[in-house]
Scaffold this motif. Structure first.
Motif, mmCIF file in Angstrom:
data_model
loop_
_atom_site.group_PDB
_atom_site.id
_atom_site.type_symbol
_atom_site.label_atom_id
_atom_site.label_comp_id
_atom_site.label_asym_id
_atom_site.label_seq_id
_atom_site.Cartn_x
_atom_site.Cartn_y
_atom_site.Cartn_z
ATOM 1 N N LEU A 84 -11.589 4.779 -1.712
ATOM 2 C CA LEU A 84 -11.507 5.639 -2.887
ATOM 3 C C LEU A 84 -10.363 6.627 -2.742
ATOM 4 C CD1 LEU A 84 -13.078 6.228 -5.557
ATOM 5 C CD2 LEU A 84 -14.251 8.054 -4.307
ATOM 6 N N ALA B 30 -2.937 7.284 -5.043
ATOM 7 C CA ALA B 30 -2.051 6.523 -5.914
ATOM 8 C C ALA B 30 -2.021 7.100 -7.315
ATOM 9 C CB ALA B 30 -2.497 5.061 -5.948
ATOM 10 N N ALA B 31 -3.191 7.503 -7.824
ATOM 11 C CA ALA B 31 -3.248 8.095 -9.164
ATOM 12 C C ALA B 31 -2.466 9.403 -9.205
ATOM 13 C CB ALA B 31 -4.700 8.331 -9.574
ATOM 14 N N ARG C 265 -7.017 5.132 -3.750
ATOM 15 C CA ARG C 265 -6.882 5.068 -5.209
ATOM 16 C C ARG C 265 -6.585 6.451 -5.781
ATOM 17 N NH1 ARG C 265 -12.532 2.597 -6.225
ATOM 18 N NH2 ARG C 265 -12.075 3.106 -8.417
ATOM 19 N N LEU D 124 2.096 1.908 -3.507
ATOM 20 C CA LEU D 124 1.059 2.555 -4.315
ATOM 21 C C LEU D 124 0.944 4.029 -3.947
ATOM 22 C CD1 LEU D 124 -1.777 -0.134 -4.355
ATOM 23 C CD2 LEU D 124 -0.386 0.618 -6.292
ATOM 24 N N LEU E 233 -11.779 10.060 -10.204
ATOM 25 C CA LEU E 233 -12.071 9.685 -8.828
ATOM 26 C C LEU E 233 -12.572 10.879 -8.021
ATOM 27 C CD1 LEU E 233 -8.926 7.436 -8.283
ATOM 28 C CD2 LEU E 233 -11.304 6.627 -8.333
ATOM 29 N N GLN F 118 -2.789 -7.931 -7.776
ATOM 30 C CA GLN F 118 -3.045 -6.493 -7.789
ATOM 31 C C GLN F 118 -3.322 -6.054 -6.362
ATOM 32 O OE1 GLN F 118 -2.721 -4.655 -10.481
ATOM 33 N NE2 GLN F 118 -3.148 -2.761 -9.430
ATOM 34 N N SER G 160 0.828 -1.206 0.000
ATOM 35 C CA SER G 160 0.000 0.000 0.000
ATOM 36 C C SER G 160 0.865 1.261 0.000
ATOM 37 C CB SER G 160 -0.930 -0.002 1.215
ATOM 38 O OG SER G 160 -1.792 -1.116 1.187
ATOM 39 N N GLN H 135 -7.098 -1.906 -2.930
ATOM 40 C CA GLN H 135 -7.287 -0.515 -2.527
ATOM 41 C C GLN H 135 -8.781 -0.302 -2.324
ATOM 42 O OE1 GLN H 135 -5.047 1.461 -5.835
ATOM 43 N NE2 GLN H 135 -4.060 2.546 -4.174
#
Length: 561
Positions: free
Chosen positions: A387, A393-394, A390, A365, A406, A381, A362, A384
């Motif tokens: 939200l 991470a993005a 994620r 990421l 998101l 994978q 984690s 996550q």
């Protein structure tokens, strides 16, 4: 033909040398042949190609004041402008206070923890001063003879007093072995063998290989050395100067490899690290496993692991406490998949968690390292569920379209991020991750959030690295040069320190090291104008503060209205 080295006058003027460098820069910009010949002769720019008209050839390097200064420094026998400036200071000190010439020379030979200063040793200048002043200033003092590797003087001293090899003495009150191994002159071929022979002779004469002295690093001094921090002969050989022969001689004579300093500092000297480890130096508990992960040095990491590095070793005090294992620290430092594979193969636990409760996958990421995350999740994978995770991470991957998608699903995501997640912005800036920084800032990350090793904003991190491109972007999106960092100053202080010291390991990026560009960006975005400080010829006054900067930064700050 080898260029003739110019000698400084008895009372050199640095301001005059600065004017000469600026004149050379102007001549370079005008492509004057004599200027180009000077630059090429000192290898500041490339030599012309044989058989091609000189006038038709273009000098590849763009004209810069720092390169003109480098040319002038090399013309005076110095390796850098910083070294030439120091030599000017020494020459003026000698002129104004000749009675202290020995103290001035010793300050060039030994580092600050030996002589009681914050300065580093400058062996080239020490050798140059010795050549100009003559060895007569050393007299028959055997401790001074240790500094230069004068074996005959050591022998004469022992014929008078054999016990001198067991006690401290000389102007710096050093034990003889420390006087040898802490001498920076060992870095110069002309002195190295003499110093090594002197160490051999002293050991043969019965000197204890574990001789020590208290550190003189301020606030300690030569008169009042520290009782808590000891300097050893081995640390001088292996940690300070990285001389493998001195190191091996001491180890063979029985020097203790676990002196608390040598192993840690020998990470930068592989030829010394190997014999320390073979002599039984303990890796666990020294912090060396964390230090090696600060650097992209896979071979040394493997060497430490092969000699007992503890994969569960707690981190040193400070920022590292939030990443309480070498595996987590490697992720935080953005080390490669090969580094992580090496740690896992040695038994690192991927289930280890950060202070905020994140496991290794984690965390990877969170730092925008999906390949590491997949490996840490054993090929699956990584899950996550949140939200917000994620989204983070993005952003850390610089994937703005995914992050925006998101955010559209939960517009309050940024406001709900944890303090640790918000600190990723300065972390990404410190790593030179431009796309991540742009994504985070555009999507509303608080731009002044402090973080990183020294609790500094993204803008302070960019200025420290000399990353002008990132600095301009941050300023254009609301960053302020007044943002205060963990050392109590702001981005102006960061610019001052970084431009003068040019820190190592500032990371990747085409603009890393462009402190003049950072200065221009700060001035263009509202930082007050600079003017010379009438009380200090080396400083500028900005916003009522007197600060020193590199000459290139000074030129920019004084030129801009």
């Amino acid at each position: 033909m080898k260029p003739v080295i110019k000698r400084l006058p008895a009372r050199p003027d640095l301001a005059h040398l600065k004017k000469q460098a600026k004149q050379l820069l102007n001549d370079w910009r005008e492509a004057r042949p004599e200027a180009l010949e000077r630059l090429q002769a000192l290898r500041v720019v490339a030599e012309p190609v044989s058989g091609v008209d000189r006038a038709a050839q273009r000098v590849e390097a763009a004209p810069r004041l720092s390169l003109a200064q480098l040319c002038l420094a090399r013309e005076h026998g110095c390796s850098s402008w910083s070294e030439l400036s120091a030599w000017v200071t020494v020459r003026r000190q000698l002129s104004e206070d000749p009675a202290r010439r020995l103290q001035h020379w010793l300050a060039l030979v030994y580092p600050g923890d030996v002589v009681g200063s914050l300065d580093r040793a400058r062996p080239r200048l020490a050798a140059q001063m010795l050549e100009e002043e003559g060895t007569a200033m050393l007299g028959e003092d055997p401790w001074l003879a240790c500094a230069v590797g004068d074996l005959e003087t050591l022998r004469r001293a022992s014929s008078r007093d054999p016990a001198w090899v067991h006690r401290p003495g000389g102007p710096l009150a050093l034990p003889p072995l420390l006087a040898v191994t802490h001498s920076s002159l060992v870095r110069l071929p002309a002195f190295a063998e003499g110093l090594r022979d002197s160490l051999r002779w002293l050991l043969a004469a019965g000197a204890d290989p574990n001789q020590t002295a208290g550190s003189r690093w301020p606030p300690a001094s030569v008169a009042a050395p520290s009782n808590e921090h000891a300097l050893t002969a081995l640390y001088g050989a292996a940690g300070q100067h990285g001389d493998a022969i001195l190191t091996q001689l001491l180890l063979d004579a029985g020097a203790d490899p676990d002196d608390g300093e040598s192993l840690y500092h020998a990470l930068e000297h592989p030829d010394c690290l190997q014999p320390l480890l073979e002599a039984g130096a303990r890796v666990a508990g020294t912090g060396a496993i964390y230090r090696v992960l600060d650097r992209d040095d896979l071979l040394t990491l493997r060497l430490l692991l092969a000699h007992g590095a503890d994969l569960n070793e707690p981190p040193p005090q400070g920022a590292a406490q939030a990443w309480p294992s070498p595996l987590l620290w490697a992720i935080r430092r953005g080390r490669s998949l090969a580094h992580v594979e090496t740690l896992l193969d040695a038994g690192a636990d991927p289930a280890v968690r950060t202070a905020e409760g994140l496991d290794a996958a984690s965390l990877a990421l969170q730092y925008g390292l999906p390949a590491l995350a997949e490996r840490l999740a054993c090929g699956a994978q990584p899950a996550q569920s949140r939200l917000s995770a994620r989204f983070v991470a993005a952003c850390s991957c610089g994937d703005e379209p995914a992050a925006r998608a998101l955010l559209s699903m939960q517009p309050g995501l940024v406001a709900a991020l944890s303090a640790a997640e918000l600190r990723l912005l300065p972390e990404m800036a410190a790593l030179g991750r431009h796309e991540a920084v742009r994504c985070m800032v555009r999507l509303g990350w608080p731009i002044a959030t402090p973080g990183g090793d020294w609790s500094a904003s993204a803008f302070n991190q960019a200025v420290f690295r000399g990353d002008a491109e990132m600095a301009r972007f941050l300023l254009a999106h609301g960053a302020d040069w007044r943002e205060v960092h963990g050392f109590g100053s702001d981005a102006l202080g960061t610019l001052s320190w970084a431009s003068c010291n040019e820190p190592d390991g500032i990371g990747p990026g085409p603009d890393a090291g462009d402190w003049p560009g950072c200065a221009a960006a700060m001035r263009e975005h509202g930082m007050p104008a600079a003017r010379p400080d009438p009380q200090d010829p080396d400083a500028l006054l900005i916003d009522g503060r007197s600060l020193e900067f590199s000459d290139e930064v000074c030129e920019i700050l004084l030129r801009l209205p």
